[in-house]
Design a protein around this motif. Structure first.
Motif, PDB file in Angstrom:
ATOM      1  N   PRO A 132       0.807  -1.222   0.000  1.00 49.84           N
ATOM      2  CA  PRO A 132       0.000   0.000   0.000  1.00 49.84           C
ATOM      3  C   PRO A 132       0.838   1.270   0.000  1.00 49.84           C
ATOM      4  N   VAL A 133       2.092   1.144   0.473  1.00 47.96           N
ATOM      5  CA  VAL A 133       2.919   2.348   0.552  1.00 47.96           C
ATOM      6  C   VAL A 133       3.288   2.863  -0.844  1.00 47.96           C
ATOM      7  N   VAL A 134       3.284   1.978  -1.816  1.00 45.25           N
ATOM      8  CA  VAL A 134       3.705   2.385  -3.161  1.00 45.25           C
ATOM      9  C   VAL A 134       2.758   3.417  -3.781  1.00 45.25           C
ATOM     10  N   PRO A 135       1.426   3.142  -3.825  1.00 45.35           N
ATOM     11  CA  PRO A 135       0.546   4.180  -4.367  1.00 45.35           C
ATOM     12  C   PRO A 135       0.601   5.474  -3.563  1.00 45.35           C
ATOM     13  N   ARG A 136       0.814   5.367  -2.240  1.00 43.21           N
ATOM     14  CA  ARG A 136       0.884   6.563  -1.415  1.00 43.21           C
ATOM     15  C   ARG A 136       2.093   7.404  -1.825  1.00 43.21           C
ATOM     16  N   LEU A 137       3.244   6.743  -1.966  1.00 41.11           N
ATOM     17  CA  LEU A 137       4.457   7.465  -2.361  1.00 41.11           C
ATOM     18  C   LEU A 137       4.289   8.093  -3.738  1.00 41.11           C
ATOM     19  N   MET A 138       3.699   7.288  -4.675  1.00 42.03           N
ATOM     20  CA  MET A 138       3.498   7.784  -6.026  1.00 42.03           C
ATOM     21  C   MET A 138       2.641   9.043  -6.005  1.00 42.03           C
ATOM     22  N   SER A 139       1.566   9.014  -5.199  1.00 40.46           N
ATOM     23  CA  SER A 139       0.618  10.126  -5.179  1.00 40.46           C
ATOM     24  C   SER A 139       1.236  11.379  -4.594  1.00 40.46           C
ATOM     25  N   VAL A 140       1.940  11.198  -3.469  1.00 39.33           N
ATOM     26  CA  VAL A 140       2.528  12.361  -2.812  1.00 39.33           C
ATOM     27  C   VAL A 140       3.480  13.075  -3.764  1.00 39.33           C
ATOM     28  N   SER A 141       4.331  12.292  -4.443  1.00 43.81           N
ATOM     29  CA  SER A 141       5.319  12.940  -5.305  1.00 43.81           C
ATOM     30  C   SER A 141       4.654  13.536  -6.549  1.00 43.81           C
ATOM     31  N   THR A 142       3.581  12.880  -7.050  1.00 42.22           N
ATOM     32  CA  THR A 142       2.904  13.425  -8.227  1.00 42.22           C
ATOM     33  C   THR A 142       2.259  14.760  -7.903  1.00 42.22           C
ATOM     34  N   LEU A 143       1.561  14.831  -6.747  1.00 41.79           N
ATOM     35  CA  LEU A 143       0.880  16.071  -6.385  1.00 41.79           C
ATOM     36  C   LEU A 143       1.893  17.196  -6.173  1.00 41.79           C
ATOM     37  N   GLU A 144       3.036  16.830  -5.563  1.00 44.18           N
ATOM     38  CA  GLU A 144       4.086  17.816  -5.334  1.00 44.18           C
ATOM     39  C   GLU A 144       4.576  18.396  -6.651  1.00 44.18           C
ATOM     40  N   THR A 145       4.830  17.489  -7.600  1.00 47.49           N
ATOM     41  CA  THR A 145       5.323  17.935  -8.907  1.00 47.49           C
ATOM     42  C   THR A 145       4.296  18.823  -9.595  1.00 47.49           C
ATOM     43  N   LEU A 175      -5.478  10.591  -7.880  1.00 49.63           N
ATOM     44  CA  LEU A 175      -4.195   9.922  -7.700  1.00 49.63           C
ATOM     45  C   LEU A 175      -4.484   8.579  -7.031  1.00 49.63           C
ATOM     46  N   PRO A 176      -3.600   7.589  -7.228  1.00 50.78           N
ATOM     47  CA  PRO A 176      -3.936   6.222  -6.804  1.00 50.78           C
ATOM     48  C   PRO A 176      -4.236   6.051  -5.316  1.00 50.78           C
ATOM     49  N   ASP A 177      -3.795   6.974  -4.444  1.00 44.96           N
ATOM     50  CA  ASP A 177      -4.049   6.768  -3.011  1.00 44.96           C
ATOM     51  C   ASP A 177      -5.368   7.390  -2.560  1.00 44.96           C
ATOM     52  N   GLY A 178      -6.175   7.941  -3.502  1.00 42.30           N
ATOM     53  CA  GLY A 178      -7.459   8.500  -3.112  1.00 42.30           C
ATOM     54  C   GLY A 178      -7.441  10.011  -2.981  1.00 42.30           C
ATOM     55  N   THR A 179      -6.343  10.639  -3.406  1.00 43.89           N
ATOM     56  CA  THR A 179      -6.289  12.093  -3.443  1.00 43.89           C
ATOM     57  C   THR A 179      -6.953  12.558  -4.739  1.00 43.89           C
ATOM     58  N   LEU A 180      -8.027  13.370  -4.597  1.00 41.36           N
ATOM     59  CA  LEU A 180      -8.719  13.864  -5.782  1.00 41.36           C
ATOM     60  C   LEU A 180      -8.444  15.349  -5.959  1.00 41.36           C
ATOM     61  N   ILE A 181      -8.332  15.773  -7.203  1.00 39.82           N
ATOM     62  CA  ILE A 181      -8.088  17.180  -7.485  1.00 39.82           C
ATOM     63  C   ILE A 181      -9.123  17.647  -8.493  1.00 39.82           C
ATOM     64  N   ILE A 182      -9.754  18.788  -8.175  1.00 38.09           N
ATOM     65  CA  ILE A 182     -10.701  19.368  -9.118  1.00 38.09           C
ATOM     66  C   ILE A 182     -10.255  20.802  -9.384  1.00 38.09           C
ATOM     67  N   THR A 183     -10.273  21.224 -10.642  1.00 35.97           N
ATOM     68  CA  THR A 183      -9.742  22.549 -10.960  1.00 35.97           C
ATOM     69  C   THR A 183     -10.860  23.596 -10.963  1.00 35.97           C
ATOM     70  N   ASP A 184     -10.470  24.812 -10.639  1.00 36.55           N
ATOM     71  CA  ASP A 184     -11.419  25.937 -10.635  1.00 36.55           C
ATOM     72  C   ASP A 184     -12.127  26.046 -11.982  1.00 36.55           C
ATOM     73  N   GLU A 185     -11.358  25.819 -13.046  1.00 32.80           N
ATOM     74  CA  GLU A 185     -11.902  25.946 -14.394  1.00 32.80           C
ATOM     75  C   GLU A 185     -13.078  25.004 -14.602  1.00 32.80           C
ATOM     76  N   LEU A 186     -12.956  23.781 -14.055  1.00 35.87           N
ATOM     77  CA  LEU A 186     -14.057  22.820 -14.203  1.00 35.87           C
ATOM     78  C   LEU A 186     -15.280  23.300 -13.413  1.00 35.87           C
ATOM     79  N   VAL A 187     -15.030  23.809 -12.200  1.00 36.05           N
ATOM     80  CA  VAL A 187     -16.129  24.292 -11.360  1.00 36.05           C
ATOM     81  C   VAL A 187     -16.857  25.427 -12.078  1.00 36.05           C
ATOM     82  N   GLU A 188     -16.077  26.332 -12.690  1.00 35.12           N
ATOM     83  CA  GLU A 188     -16.694  27.438 -13.421  1.00 35.12           C
ATOM     84  C   GLU A 188     -17.500  26.930 -14.613  1.00 35.12           C
TER      85      GLU A 188
END
Lengths: 363, 357
Positions: free
Chosen positions: B140-153, B207-220
Motif C-alpha cells: 500500500p505504501v507504493v501508491p501513497r508514495l506515487m501520489s505524494v510525489s505526483t501532487l508535489e510535482t 491519484l492512486p491513493d485516493g487524493t482527488l483534485i478538481i480545478t477551478d476551471e471545471l467548477v466554473e
C-alpha cells in the motif's frame, strides 16, 4: 623494377587484422524462432538457455585470424542468477508491505549495490568469453564502476549532456583498462578533444531537430494564439492541426535524439578502441563510418517493425557483420608467436562457476 | 571393431591446457579411446580419453565444435557433421535435438505461426493475470508514495492555489462527502483538493491513493450544477477503487518486459520503441477504464441519492462548449464524448427499469 611493383603496403594497413562475422541470417533465424517458441512454451524458463545459444552463435561466428571466439556461460548459471533476482524482489515486496520504512531504506542500500552488480556483470561477461582456448578476465573494482556507470551518467544528465564526453571517457577507461586476455592486459586512454568533436556533431543534429519542431510550432502559431485568447473554443480543424503538430514534434524530437545518440556512440567507439593497446604494444582499431552505422541501425529498426519482428535475425546479423568488419588489431611482431604465447591464469576459469551474472553488459 | 587409426574422424586444432598455442591435429579412434593426434610429427596421441569422459559442446549453427579432454586440453573443429556422427554412433540420439529444430527448413514456418498464435494468447490471457497479481502484491505504501510525489510535482509546475469562494467549495465538499461515504473504501479513504488548473484547464483527476483534485476551471464550467461536479468526482473515485493507474503502469511495463524476455534479442532501438508502444497500449487500455469509471459514477450517484445520469450532463457541456464531437481514435485517452453520453443514458435507463420507484 619488380621490387617497386611489389613494394610492401604501408606497415599499418598491411598488418591490421580485421574481425569478421561468418553467421548468416537464415541460420540465425532458426535459432531465434526456436528460442522464442521454447521460451513461451516453458513459461519463460528456457530464456536463460536461449540466451546461451544466441550468444554462442554470435561469439562463435566472430572470427579473428581464422579462429572464432567462444561463449561459455551455462543456461543453469544464468537461470540461477535470475532466480536470485526474482527471490530478492519477492522478499523486498514483503518487507515493503510489512515495514514500509525498512523497505525504503533497503532501496537506498540497493542503490549502493548497483556498482557491485555492474562490476560482477562485466567480470562474468569477460570470464565466460574465450579466444584460442584462453579466457578473458575483468579486474575492475566497485569504486571504478561507481564512477563509470553512476557518477558519469548522473553528471552527464545534470549538465544537460555537456559533460557526456567525460562520462564516456570514464566508462571506456574503466572497461578498457581492466580487461585481460589470459594474463595480459588491455590499456586505453581516449582523449577528450576528439570525443568533444564527435559530441559537437551530435549536438548539431539535436539542434537541427529542435529547429524543425520550432518551424512546426510557428506554422501553427495562429491556432495556438486563438487557443490562448479563447480556450473554450477549439474547432475540429484546429484540433486536427494541433494533433499533427504534436505528432511532427514528437517524431522530430525522437529521431534527432536517436540519430544523435547513434552517431555519438559510433564516434566514441572509434576513438576509444583506436586508443586501446593490448599487452603494451598491439594496437586496436575501430573505423566505423558514423553515417553508415546510423543508416544500418535506423533501417534495421524500420525493417524489423514492418515485418513484425520477423526480419530481426537479418538485422542482427547485418549489424554484427558491419561492426566486426570495422574492428581490427595490429600485432607488433610475429602473429603466430604472439598468439601461441598467451597463458591463462587459473582464477578466471575456476571462479566462473561461482559467479552469477549480475548486470548484463557486453564487451 | 576394426578401424584404422590413421583414418581421422575429423581435423582441427589442438590446444594444451590453458594455452593459446595450437597445433593442427586430427581426432582418431585408437584402442577404444578417442585421441587427438598431431597432423605432423610423431604418432603419439596429444591427448586421449574414453568417449564418455569427453566434454563435447552442443551444436549451434555451424560454429566450431569443442572437444574437451579430461586433462584440460582442447580439440576444436569446424567439422560439425563428423562430431554429430560420432555422437550418434555412441547412442547420443538426443544430443542434437534443439539444433535439429533450428535448422533452416519449411517447418520453421509452422514455428512462426505458433509463435504468433501463442504471443496473442499471452497478450490476451497471461498479461491481464500478471497485471492483477502485480496489483494484488503491490504494498500500500507504493501508491501513497506515487501520489505524494505526483501532487508535489503538479503543484510546483502547473497547479496553483484555488480562487473559489468558501461557499462554493463547501457545497462541492458536502456533495463529495455524501458519495465518498457510499464508496467501498469509505469516506476516510478520499481527500478532495481544489486547485487552479493553469495549463491543464477544466479537469478533475484522481491519484492512486485516493487524493482527488478538481480545478477551478471545471467548477466554473459547471456553473450552478454542483450535482454534475459530484458525478465527475464519482467517476474519479471509480478510477481509484478499480486501481486504474497502477494497472495502466503495470500493463505498459509488463508488455515491454514480456517482449524483451520472450524475444531475448530485439535490438536496442526496437527496445526503446517498445517502451513507447507500451505507453500507447496503456492509453488504449485507459478507454476501457474510462467506461468502467463512468459506470461506477452512475452506481455511486444512485446509492447516494443523486441523479445517476449527472455525469451525462458534463458530457453535454463538453460537446456544446468545447465542440468535442470527435469519435474514438487510438491516440485519444478517452472514448468519444457522444459515445460516452449515450452509454451513460442507456445504463441509467436500464437501471430505471430494474428498480421502478
Amino acid at each position: 623494377m619488380s621490387a617497386i611493383e611489389t613494394a610492401p603496403l604501408p606497415r599499418e594497413s598491411q598488418n591490421f587484422q580485421r574481425l569478421s562475422f561468418t553467421g548468416t541470417a537464415s541460420e540465425y533465424f532458426g535459432i531465434w524462432i526456436v528460442n522464442i517458441l521454447l521460451t513461451i512454451v516453458t513459461l519463460g524458463i528456457y530464456s536463460a538457455w536461449a540466451k546461451v545459444r544466441r550468444n554462442r552463435y554470435f561469439y562463435g561466428n566472430t572470427v579473428l585470424l581464422g579462429r572464432a571466439f567462444e561463449y561459455h556461460a551455462k543456461g543453469k548459471q544464468i537461470f540461477i542468477g535470475r532466480l536470485i533476482v526474482f527471490a530478492y524482489l519477492i522478499v523486498y515486496n514483503i518487507l515493503l508491505t510489512a515495514f514500509p520504512i525498512a523497505g525504503i531504506a533497503l532501496a537506498v542500500v540497493v542503490l549502493f549495490f548497483f556498482p557491485w552488480l555492474i562490476m560482477r556483470g562485466l567480470r562474468f561477461g569477460a570470464r565466460v568469453t574465450s579466444y584460442r582456448n584462453v579466457r578473458f578476465d575483468f579486474t575492475g573494482k566497485m569504486g571504478g564502476a561507481f564512477v563509470a556507470f553512476m557518477a558519469g551518467p548522473v553528471l552527464a544528465f545534470l549538465s544537460l549532456g555537456i559533460l557526456a564526453p567525460l562520462a564516456s571517457r570514464w566508462m571506456y577507461r574503466y572497461m578498457g583498462n581492466n580487461l585481460r586476455y589470459g594474463s595480459r592486459a588491455f590499456a586505453t586512454d581516449p582523449r577528450l578533444a576528439p570525443i568533444y568533436q564527435t559530441w559537437l556533431f551530435s549536438a548539431l543534429i539535436i539542434v537541427l531537430g529542435m529547429l524543425i519542431v520550432g518551424v512546426a510550432v510557428l506554422a501553427n502559431v495562429s491556432v495556438i494564439v486563438a487557443l490562448i485568447d479563447n480556450p473554450d473554443v477549439v474547432s475540429p480543424e484546429m484540433n486536427a492541426s494541433l494533433f499533427l503538430l504534436g505528432v511532427v514534434s514528437y517524431l522530430a524530437a525522437l529521431l534527432s535524439f536517436g540519430i544523435a545518440a547513434l552517431f555519438y556512440r559510433a564516434g566514441v567507439r572509434n576513438i576509444a578502441w583506436s586508443s586501446t593497446v593490448f599487452d603494451g604494444r598491439h594496437m586496436l582499431k575501430s573505423d566505423l563510418s558514423r553515417s553508415r552505422y546510423v543508416w544500418i541501425a535506423v533501417s534495421n529498426v524500420i525493417v524489423t517493425v514492418l515485418t513484425f519482428g520477423l526480419m530481426r535475425p537479418w538485422a542482427a546479423v547485418r549489424s554484427a557483420r558491419y561492426v566486426n568488419e570495422h574492428t581490427a588489431i595490429r600485432f607488433d611482431g610475429d602473429v603466430g608467436e604472439i598468439l601461441a604465447a598467451v597463458e591463462q591464469e587459473g582464477t578466471a576459469v575456476g571462479a566462473e562457476f561461482m559467479e552469477f551474472e549480475g548486470f548484463d553488459f557486453g564487451f | 571393431m576394426i578401424l584404422a587409426s590413421d583414418e581421422p574422424l575429423c581435423r582441427g586444432d589442438w590446444h594444451p591446457r590453458n594455452s593459446s598455442r595450437s597445433v593442427p591435429a586430427r581426432l582418431v579412434l585408437k584402442d577404444e579411446q578417442i585421441a587427438a593426434v598431431a597432423e605432423e610429427g610423431e604418432e603419439a596421441a596429444l591427448a586421449s580419453a574414453a568417449f564418455p569422459l569427453l566434454e563435447i559442446s552442443a551444436r549451434v549453427g555451424s560454429i566450431p565444435r569443442r572437444v574437451g579432454f579430461p586433462g584440460g586440453s582442447l580439440f576444436e573443429t569446424a567439422d560439425n557433421d563428423a562430431i554429430d556422427r560420432l555422437l550418434l554412433a555412441r547412442g547420443h540420439r538426443r544430443a542434437g535435438l534443439v539444433h535439429g529444430l533450428e535448422r533452416f527448413h519449411p517447418r520453421l514456418l509452422l514455428f512462426v505461426a505458433a509463435v504468433f498464435i501463442l504471443s496473442g494468447l499471452v497478450y490476451r490471457y497471461a498479461l491481464p493475470v500478471l497485471v492483477e497479481i502485480a496489483v494484488a502484491v503491490t504494498p500500500p505504501v507504493v501508491p501513497r508514495l506515487m501520489s505524494v510525489s505526483t501532487l508535489e510535482t503538479l503543484d510546483r509546475t502547473v497547479l496553483d492555489e484555488t480562487r473559489l469562494d468558501e461557499a462554493k467549495k463547501r457545497a462541492i465538499s458536502e456533495g463529495f462527502a455524501r458519495i465518498a461515504a457510499q464508496s467501498a473504501r469509505g469516506a476516510s479513504a478520499y481527500t478532495l483538493n481544489f486547485r487552479e488548473g493553469g495549463a491543464i484547464g477544466p479537469n478533475a483527476f484522481a491519484l492512486p491513493d485516493g487524493t482527488l483534485i478538481i480545478t477551478d476551471e471545471l467548477v466554473e464550467l459547471a456553473g450552478n450544477d454542483t450535482e454534475m461536479l459530484v458525478g465527475v468526482l464519482a467517476h474519479e473515485i471509480g478510477h481509484v477503487e478499480l486501481e486504474h493507474s497502477l494497472r495502466q503502469i503495470y500493463r505498459a511495463a509488463g508488455m515491454a518486459g514480456l517482449i524483451m524476455l520472450i524475444a531475448g534479442d530485439v535490438g536496442e532501438s526496437v527496445e526503446d520503441l517498445l517502451v513507447q508502444g507500451g505507453g500507447l497500449v496503456a492509453l488504449s487500455y485507459s478507454r476501457a477504464a474510462e467506461t468502467a469509471a463512468d459506470r461506477h459514477s452512475v452506481a455511486l450517484m444512485e446509492k447516494a441519492g443523486y441523479d445517476p445520469a449527472a455525469i451525462a450532463r458534463f458530457f453535454d457541456i463538453l460537446e456544446k462548449k468545447l465542440g468535442d464531437t470527435s469519435g474514438t481514435s487510438i491516440l485519444s485517452t478517452h472514448p468519444g464524448t457522444p459515445e460516452r453520453k449515450k452509454a451513460i443514458l442507456d445504463l441509467t435507463a436500464s437501471l430505471g427499469r430494474q428498480t421502478p420507484d
